[in-house]
Enzyme design. Structure first.
Site, mmCIF file in Angstrom:
data_model
loop_
_atom_site.group_PDB
_atom_site.id
_atom_site.type_symbol
_atom_site.label_atom_id
_atom_site.label_comp_id
_atom_site.label_asym_id
_atom_site.label_seq_id
_atom_site.Cartn_x
_atom_site.Cartn_y
_atom_site.Cartn_z
ATOM 1 N NE ARG A 129 3.933 -8.664 11.901
ATOM 2 C CZ ARG A 129 2.938 -7.739 11.954
ATOM 3 N NH1 ARG A 129 2.827 -6.799 10.886
ATOM 4 N NH2 ARG A 129 2.289 -7.281 13.188
ATOM 5 C CE LYS A 147 3.842 0.605 4.921
ATOM 6 N NZ LYS A 147 2.977 0.618 3.548
ATOM 7 C CD GLU A 189 -2.686 1.265 2.279
ATOM 8 O OE1 GLU A 189 -3.590 2.257 2.609
ATOM 9 O OE2 GLU A 189 -2.736 0.368 3.193
#
Length: 555
Positions: free
Chosen positions: A258, A268, A34
């Site tokens: 992850r 983020k 994104e």
């Protein structure tokens, strides 16, 4: 014969699919960021995985921007993402945007409404949340769930036409409000957002939710292996359901864990706070875990690829020690960075028996690990050395300069300390040495062996520069899991600037991003803040893991 590396679980899946002739034995992956921020080291692992699998099995990888939220996405982020992927050494086969498919996705939503599988809901976000239920209690049907297909089609068309305000209506899938997976309790498919989109402008005021756009975009592009991180495992049933109900290409989602990194944050949202509140200088601050920050700090792309390959992939999340990444950085730079001389805390050394005005060139090896050859370095009567290379009263294992002691000047001569000068406060301002003319490196006939070797820079030839000594951004391994605000744990010494150091003239005008090993000091790279005649260097990494050693000493 070297032992063959075992397959990871995704490679096993792919090889099984190829053997079964699934999708004609084709492998097509995608990387779908994104564009609402800069990529970080976690994304680097995903990039290496997706592009690496496609390359290994002769397939393709798409770069697709998931631009379905116009309020957070910017062209700046699109360009930074493309730059980061290319810098890592990968090239995508196709470049797409979810916004390329807005019309097609709208058509898919209309199909589901026409099949009685989606409806327009007038409930507020708070009302929808209140009726979702929980793991122990089923949810409650929306009062708008029984609207007719015709009414839903008209309302959805009116939503697209801009007749309603943000939040006034949403489109939901008609699934099961008692489903044990809360994500399948009539999930949202579309919301209204009257906001300017970075590509489509004001053409749309309704935007698909991630769960609706993701699988359909994969299907449109005929992605064979859609690889996501583990937090999306509970989204997979919805991914499959949309594809099955629409009867489109059966892309399949796979999940891997992850890897978080010690002494940093990967969210983020938290990284954006660090930037917006001025705790760092920007997204590419060399302390940030962003790819752009690591590039500016001097991390080679090969080190990030090596790191991703070393940690591999797994089905369980864990936290990886930052020291492993730094090991990969050192390993790569050791093979590629030229060795140069730089004095960070200068003390003048005068060779009293070296002729005044005399200058000569010393031959220095650029990198003993490569065929980088040699360079010529000017030498004179007055030199700069590191202050901590001299002690008035040496300790037992101190083999550098002290009264009466001898050392070798790297790539030059053996010198003996004959005396020193101090100021009124007792601070040493100069040391006086004699040298052995017959001890020149490469042609030494003195027969004398010394235990210490120190680096130096000729005073009349030295150039000034600034260095930024970077360290861990946080003082604790996992700042997100500590009590209080994660920003309370920022390391106040994560960046220490040292002004007007002395460097050898060969690197004074090195281009931005040039990497060097400052002998005995660490690896450094030229920063973009350099100006003609005055370079700025970022410390990429120390020569050894001093942090881990210090932690062991204090615990």
């Amino acid at each position: 014969m070297s032992e063959e590396k075992s397959l990871n679980f995704l490679e096993e899946i792919i090889e099984k699919d190829i053997a079964a002739g699934l999708h004609g034995g084709r492998v097509h992956t995608r990387f779908p960021p994104e564009p609402n921020g800069y990529l970080h080291i976690g994304h680097a692992s995903s990039i290496c995985l997706n592009f690496g699998l496609a390359k290994k099995y002769g397939g393709k990888t798409n770069l697709r921007f998931d631009d379905t939220n116009p309020t957070t996405e910017e062209t700046e982020y699109v360009e930074s993402i493309k730059k980061d992927i290319a810098w890592l050494g990968f090239q995508w086969d196709n470049e797409f945007f979810a916004s390329d498919y807005f019309e097609q996705l709208y058509g898919f939503a209309v199909q589901l409404i026409s099949k009685g599988l989606a409806y327009v809901d007038d409930s507020t976000a708070e009302e929808i949340a209140a009726t979702k239920g929980n793991t122990q209690e089923p949810g409650k049907d929306s009062p708008y769930r029984t609207r007719s297909i015709e009414e839903n089609l008209q309302l959805f068309a009116d939503m697209r036409a801009g007749k309603y305000a943000d939040g006034e209506k949403v489109l939901r899938a008609k699934r099961d409000m008692a489903h044990p997976n809360l994500l399948l309790r009539d999930p949202l498919m579309y919301r209204i957002k009257h906001a300017h989109h970075h590509r489509t402008g004001n053409q749309w005021c309704i935007y698909p939710m991630y769960d609706f756009a993701h699988g359909q975009c994969d299907s449109i592009e005929e992605i064979t292996h859609s690889i996501c991180t583990l937090e999306f495992i509970h989204h997979r049933p919805l991914y499959n359901w949309f594809i099955a109900q629409l009867g489109i290409f059966p892309s399949h989602q796979y999940e891997f864990a992850r890897r978080n990194l010690t002494y940093t944050v990967m969210s983020k949202r938290k990284l954006l706070q660090l930037v917006n509140e001025g705790h760092v200088s920007g997204w590419d601050d060399p302390r940030m875990p962003t790819i752009s920050g690591m590039r500016r700090r001097g991390y080679p792309p090969a080190a990030l690829r090596q790191f991703s390959d070393t940690i591999g992939i797994a089905k369980r999340e864990n936290i990886t020690d930052l020291s492993l990444l730094e090991f990969c950085v050192r390993d790569c730079l050791n093979k590629t960075a030229n060795r140069v001389m730089a004095v960070l805390d200068p003390l003048k050394l005068v060779i009293t028996n070296y002729p005044e005005g005399k200058e000569e060139m010393m031959t220095c090896e650029n990198n003993p690990e490569t065929d980088a050859g040699t360079r010529e370095l000017p030498f004179s009567r007055e030199l700069w050395i590191e202050r901590d290379d001299f002690l008035e009263v040496p300790s037992k294992k101190f083999f550098r300069l002290s009264p009466g002691n001898m050392v070798r000047l790297k790539s030059a001569f053996i010198v003996k300390c004959e005396g020193f000068t101090a100021d009124a406060e007792g601070r040493v301002t100069e040391i006086q040495c004699s040298y052995l003319p017959e001890s020149r490196s490469g042609a030494d006939t003195s027969g004398i062996s010394v235990k210490g070797t120190i680096h130096w820079v000729s005073v009349p030839h030295a150039k000034t520069a600034d260095v930024r000594l970077y360290d861990r951004l946080f003082r604790v391994e996992d700042p997100s899991n500590e009590a209080g605000n994660f920003k309370d744990y920022i390391n106040p010494e994560s960046m220490v600037e040292v002004k007007n150091i002395y460097i050898e003239p060969s690197i004074a005008d090195a281009p931005e991003g040039s990497s060097f090993q400052f002998i005995r000091k660490g690896y450094f790279c030229t920063d973009r803040d350099s100006t003609p005649g005055h370079a700025v260097f970022n410390r990429t990494v120390t020569l050894k893991d001093a942090w881990a050693k210090e932690q062991k000493r204090t615990t």
